[in-house]
Each structure stands twice: as structure tokens, then as C-alpha cells.
Design an enzyme around this catalytic site. Structure first.
Site, PDB file in Angstrom:
ATOM      1  N   ILE A 125       0.875  -1.166   0.000  1.00 25.58           N
ATOM      2  CA  ILE A 125       0.000   0.000   0.000  1.00 25.58           C
ATOM      3  C   ILE A 125       0.912   1.215   0.000  1.00 25.58           C
ATOM      4  CG2 ILE A 125      -1.784   1.318   1.208  1.00 25.58           C
ATOM      5  CD1 ILE A 125      -2.582  -1.340   2.596  1.00 25.58           C
ATOM      6  N   HIS A 126       0.784   2.048  -1.022  1.00 28.85           N
ATOM      7  CA  HIS A 126       1.588   3.267  -1.149  1.00 28.85           C
ATOM      8  C   HIS A 126       0.624   4.440  -1.046  1.00 28.85           C
ATOM      9  CE1 HIS A 126       4.089   6.403  -2.915  1.00 28.85           C
ATOM     10  NE2 HIS A 126       5.128   5.626  -2.643  1.00 28.85           N
ATOM     11  N   ILE A 127       0.846   5.311  -0.057  1.00 27.18           N
ATOM     12  CA  ILE A 127      -0.084   6.384   0.251  1.00 27.18           C
ATOM     13  C   ILE A 127       0.423   7.686  -0.337  1.00 27.18           C
ATOM     14  CG2 ILE A 127      -1.285   7.614   2.087  1.00 27.18           C
ATOM     15  CD1 ILE A 127      -0.512   5.046   3.840  1.00 27.18           C
TER      16      ILE A 127
ATOM     17  N   ILE B  36      -2.371   3.723  -3.518  1.00 26.20           N
ATOM     18  CA  ILE B  36      -2.083   2.631  -4.442  1.00 26.20           C
ATOM     19  C   ILE B  36      -2.055   1.315  -3.678  1.00 26.20           C
ATOM     20  CG2 ILE B  36      -0.441   1.775  -6.164  1.00 26.20           C
ATOM     21  CD1 ILE B  36      -1.237   4.675  -6.801  1.00 26.20           C
TER      22      ILE B  36
END
Length: 158
Positions: free
Chosen positions: A82-84, A130
């Protein structure tokens, strides 16, 4: 983590939404690293809230010190990132708060991180969240639509 060339034989893992907002196909991301699937296939959400939750039952296997990205592994060994936000690493953790630690077991819908997107305005390119499979699986989105954090069956990875 990041076994980009390792083929995982697990099929059809259904996930829940990592955030509330508009679900989009990864190809629409403004960041070419994600839109061109350089780190894996996935999806993204244009968030309408600051809460990021676990898409799976599993374990936290990696957390960037800047809290802008978190790695998870489910019980089948499937890996997720998980890319914030886009260009959020430069904030050095400013605006982020973690509610989990590496090696902690998590459940679908469990709060992982909050991101104060309002405070980040003007400092980042995008607040898009993402979700990628980093182990070579393909993402199938049921439909692009508005979703709620923890909403079941928004997509599957196979």
C-alpha cells in the site's frame, strides 16, 4: 517482499477497499512507476477520508520509516504494497500516524494508518492510495466506482 519475478500460484484472492473514495484502474495513475506496473499490478483509490485499512487478513511485513508505504502478506503468502500518495516520502512521516507495527497480525478492514491529506495539500503531487500485488499476480477490478474503506470484493488478484 517485492518478489516481482516470483510467480505465485495462488488464485482469485478477493480484497476489500483500503480507503473510502473513487476506485480506479492502476493504468490511470499519474505516476508512471505505478501506471506502467513496474512494481506490480494493482489499483488505486482517490481518497475521500484519511483512514487506510487492511485489504486482507494477514501480517504487516514492512513499514517505511516515513509511514507512506506498508507491506502486507496474507495467510497464503501473497504480498501486497500500500503506497499512500505520490511524492509523500519527502514528508518524512509528517501527516501520517501508524496504528500497527511490523510482524503484527491484521484483519480485513483494520485501521493501519491515517494520513492528514488536508495538511499535505501543496506538498505532494497526489493523495492517491495505491494497492499493488508485488508477487506477479494480476489485478481484476470488478468496476471503477465509489467505495468505502473495508468494503468487500472490490477487486481480486490472481
Amino acid at each position: 517482499m517485492f518478489n516481482l519475478f516470483k510467480k505465485n500460484e495462488s488464485k482469485g484472492t478477493s480484497i476489500c477497499s483500503v480507503a473510502s473514495g473513487k476506485l480506479e484502474k492502476i493504468e490511470k495513475s499519474i505516476d508512471p512507476v505505478f501506471s506502467q506496473k513496474m512494481m506490480g499490478d494493482g489499483l488505486f483509490i482517490k481518497p475521500t477520508s484519511d483512514e487506510i485499512v487492511s485489504p486482507i487478513d494477514g501480517e504487516v511485513v514492512m513499514m517505511f520509516p516515513t509511514l507512506h508505504a506498508i507491506g502486507l502478506k496474507d495467510e497464503k503468502g501473497n504480498e501486497y504494497l500500500i503506497h499512500i500518495g505520490i511524492e509523500t516520502a519527502a514528508l518524512n512521516g509528517e501527516g501520517f500516524k501508524s496504528f500497527v507495527q511490523v510482524n503484527e497480525k491484521v484483519k480485513k478492514g483494520q485501521l493501519l494508518i491515517t494520513a492528514d491529506f488536508e495538511a499535505m495539500k501543496g506538498k505532494i503531487t497526489s493523495s492517491d492510495i495505491i494497492l499493488l500485488a508485488t508477487d506477479g499476480r494480476k489485478c481484476n477490478i470488478n468496476e471503477e466506482k465509489d467505495v468505502t474503506a473495508g468494503e468487500e470484493n472490490i477487486a481480486s488478484f490472481e
